[in-house]
Scaffold this active site. Sequence first.
Site, PDB file in Angstrom:
ATOM      1  N   GLU A 479     -16.780 -88.029 -79.533  1.00 30.40           N
ATOM      2  CA  GLU A 479     -17.350 -88.930 -78.535  1.00 30.40           C
ATOM      3  C   GLU A 479     -17.413 -90.369 -79.073  1.00 30.40           C
ATOM      4  OE1 GLU A 479     -17.824 -88.882 -75.531  1.00 30.40           O
ATOM      5  OE2 GLU A 479     -19.310 -90.404 -75.071  1.00 30.40           O
ATOM      6  N   GLU A 486     -12.281 -96.482 -75.507  1.00 26.13           N
ATOM      7  CA  GLU A 486     -12.450 -96.879 -74.105  1.00 26.13           C
ATOM      8  C   GLU A 486     -12.794 -98.351 -73.941  1.00 26.13           C
ATOM      9  OE1 GLU A 486     -14.229 -93.270 -71.526  1.00 26.13           O
ATOM     10  OE2 GLU A 486     -15.560 -94.049 -73.035  1.00 26.13           O
ATOM     11  N   HIS A 502      -5.619 -82.178 -93.977  1.00 26.66           N
ATOM     12  CA  HIS A 502      -4.481 -81.502 -93.362  1.00 26.66           C
ATOM     13  C   HIS A 502      -3.621 -82.469 -92.532  1.00 26.66           C
ATOM     14  CE1 HIS A 502      -5.926 -77.632 -94.721  1.00 26.66           C
ATOM     15  NE2 HIS A 502      -7.125 -77.952 -94.266  1.00 26.66           N
TER      16      HIS A 502
HETATM   17  C1  F6R Z   1     -16.154 -91.564 -70.827  1.00 25.02           C
HETATM   18  C2  F6R Z   1     -16.244 -91.197 -69.447  1.00 25.02           C
HETATM   19  C3  F6R Z   1     -15.285 -90.166 -68.928  1.00 25.02           C
HETATM   20  C4  F6R Z   1     -16.065 -89.131 -68.130  1.00 25.02           C
HETATM   21  C5  F6R Z   1     -15.117 -88.121 -67.486  1.00 25.02           C
HETATM   22  C6  F6R Z   1     -15.867 -87.042 -66.740  1.00 25.02           C
HETATM   23  O1  F6R Z   1     -17.022 -92.604 -71.148  1.00 25.02           O
HETATM   24  O2  F6R Z   1     -17.067 -91.672 -68.741  1.00 25.02           O
HETATM   25  O3  F6R Z   1     -14.576 -89.560 -69.963  1.00 25.02           O
HETATM   26  O4  F6R Z   1     -16.945 -88.498 -68.988  1.00 25.02           O
HETATM   27  O5  F6R Z   1     -14.267 -88.779 -66.601  1.00 25.02           O
HETATM   28  O6  F6R Z   1     -16.678 -87.594 -65.750  1.00 25.02           O
HETATM   29  P1  F6R Z   1     -17.839 -86.765 -65.086  1.00 25.02           P
HETATM   30  O7  F6R Z   1     -18.862 -86.520 -66.121  1.00 25.02           O
HETATM   31  O8  F6R Z   1     -18.333 -87.633 -63.967  1.00 25.02           O
HETATM   32  O9  F6R Z   1     -17.234 -85.491 -64.606  1.00 25.02           O
END
Ligand code: F6R
Length: 607
Positions: A479, A486, A502
């Site tokens: 994460e 991002e 590895h």
């Molecule tokens: C990362 C982010 C995306 C969402 C993903 C799922 O910061 O926001 O990776 O986590 O698109 O979105 P939800 O949780 O709305 O299903």
Amino acid sequence: MCGIIGYIGSQKALPLLLEALKRLEYRGYDSAGVALLEDGQIMRFRRAGKVRELEEDVRTAATTATTGIGHTRWATHGKPTEDNAHPHVDCSGRIAVVHNGIIENYAALRDRLAAEGHTIRSETDTEVLAHLIEAHLDGDLLAAVRAAVAQAQGAFALAVLSADAPDRLIVARRGSPLVLANDGTGSLVSSDVPALLGRATDVQYLSDNEIAELTRDGFRIFDTSGRRIQRPTHQVTTDPVAIQKAGYKHYMLKEIHEQARAIGETIREKLLPSAASVSLPLVQSRIRRFDHVYLVSCGTAFHASMAAEYLWEGLLPVPIQAMIASEFRVRSPHLSSRTLVVAVSQSGETIDTLMALRHARERGAQVIALVNNEQSAIDREADASVYTRAGIEIGVAATKTFTAQIAALGLLGIHLGQAHFSLPAARAQEELERLARLPGRVIEALRASDQICEVSERIHRARDVLYLARGSLYPVALEGALKLKEISYIHAEGYPAGEMKHGPIALIDEGTPVVTLLSRGTAYDKVLANIEEVKARNGFTLVVTDAPEEPSLAHLADVVLAVPAAEGISRPILFAIPLQLLAYYIAVQRGTDVDQPRNLAKTVTVE
Ligand code: F6R
């Protein structure tokens, strides 16, 4: 992803539409546009770029229109240009359409319409809808939209304005969300509640395969056969203040700092006063029966699901697998009435997760939704729901919803463990007591903000950053890397620390930043040895740790970031906070658009 707004009423439509489009910006977009009904004609304003640029373009536009539709586009078919921006019109220019989602058979429809003499001007799938409605129009706009939608394949939502039907807007949904409201001055449609905040107090959600007709006085919802449908009304509970920055430079920073409250509220409603058990609205006889668990989700929600996979292994006596939702249907998961699937999603609208949920339910599995957005599709289609109470998240990069998801998943794991009699009461009690103290520890973790801001200056020019961790901190490393990618556009990868030798070790060069999560609770000595290996190759070692007093860090770590010591569910949550702050401050140093990073959408409604 794309945002839709529509208004028909007594007020001037243009400022109202622009204001609503700004409220939809957080969904992610690259162009914007509006269409108004002015003196029996459709007037369009479109452009690539931001809503504020569109606003600048229309500043001097003389319009008193009280009916219009607006759109923020996240490009799928064709580049983000003015020509491809919505609204799109038919050949006559008298029908305008805005659309969210994908028309999967658009190429076949386009070829057929072109052969029938229609002139298609853009590269989009949306424009074919305008022409398809034109082809079906025989005086009744509602019937023409119904006929067009019946021929379109895919998941979508649309709003249609016609110069020949000035007293109505027609909207339709299949897969992508639409919310309807009447604010006393007229009727509104939007793809999301934030666009309506401060205007509407009550909303109705359109369900799949429904069409609605909006007039100045109200709206009527119909099913595909034209039968009128009554929908329950939902109160808008989000406070308009929640969508302000409240003095923070970015929503993301505000939301990082809201985590103690988000987690506190998520936990509070599920902890029984004695703090000895978890109360969730799940049918005990059903949750006791399963022999396999899948957690399905995407992106950040997948990382929270992975953390749960690690944590639940110690709580439940059955196999547990976190699976990326888009992979779920192309693999062969074991699905039966004895399978529990937990669909984890902030928005509750992510199409990949929704499709995985449907796939699981069709095969008899029981599905629990874990969502932040009540009344979202995933919430409504699941057998039962557990909510995170993080409040609205505007920054595209998920932060407070991630930690709230881990907290809620932790509680769900305890609840399932208790239902299966596999979790000793004393162990559950210990974990729950720790969780009750967690909001205070989160506030402590946030105190490192200034130090992290200084550290970010030392690594914001990096080309690659590695994140290493083990156990339940490994998903946090993933994460941390995702957050950095991002919003700063720096290449970053998360690895289990034991995997470094590895392969990824080849990336370590003079000064390559390596962020290692070191905890007394997981493979401490081994992770310490990994840091040593990075140091031996002249990497820049940033150690996030609950053991800052470790003497060897004095020569091994270029930077030490201390995290409050914690166990169980609390640990990944506390380690996530410095990584969120690090990504944030690096992005600020690099001058990127932190809240609306390029190419990203908050709600991903295309597969
Ligand atoms: C990362 C982010 C995306 C969402 C993903 C799922 O910061 O926001 O990776 O986590 O698109 O979105 P939800 O949780 O709305 O299903």
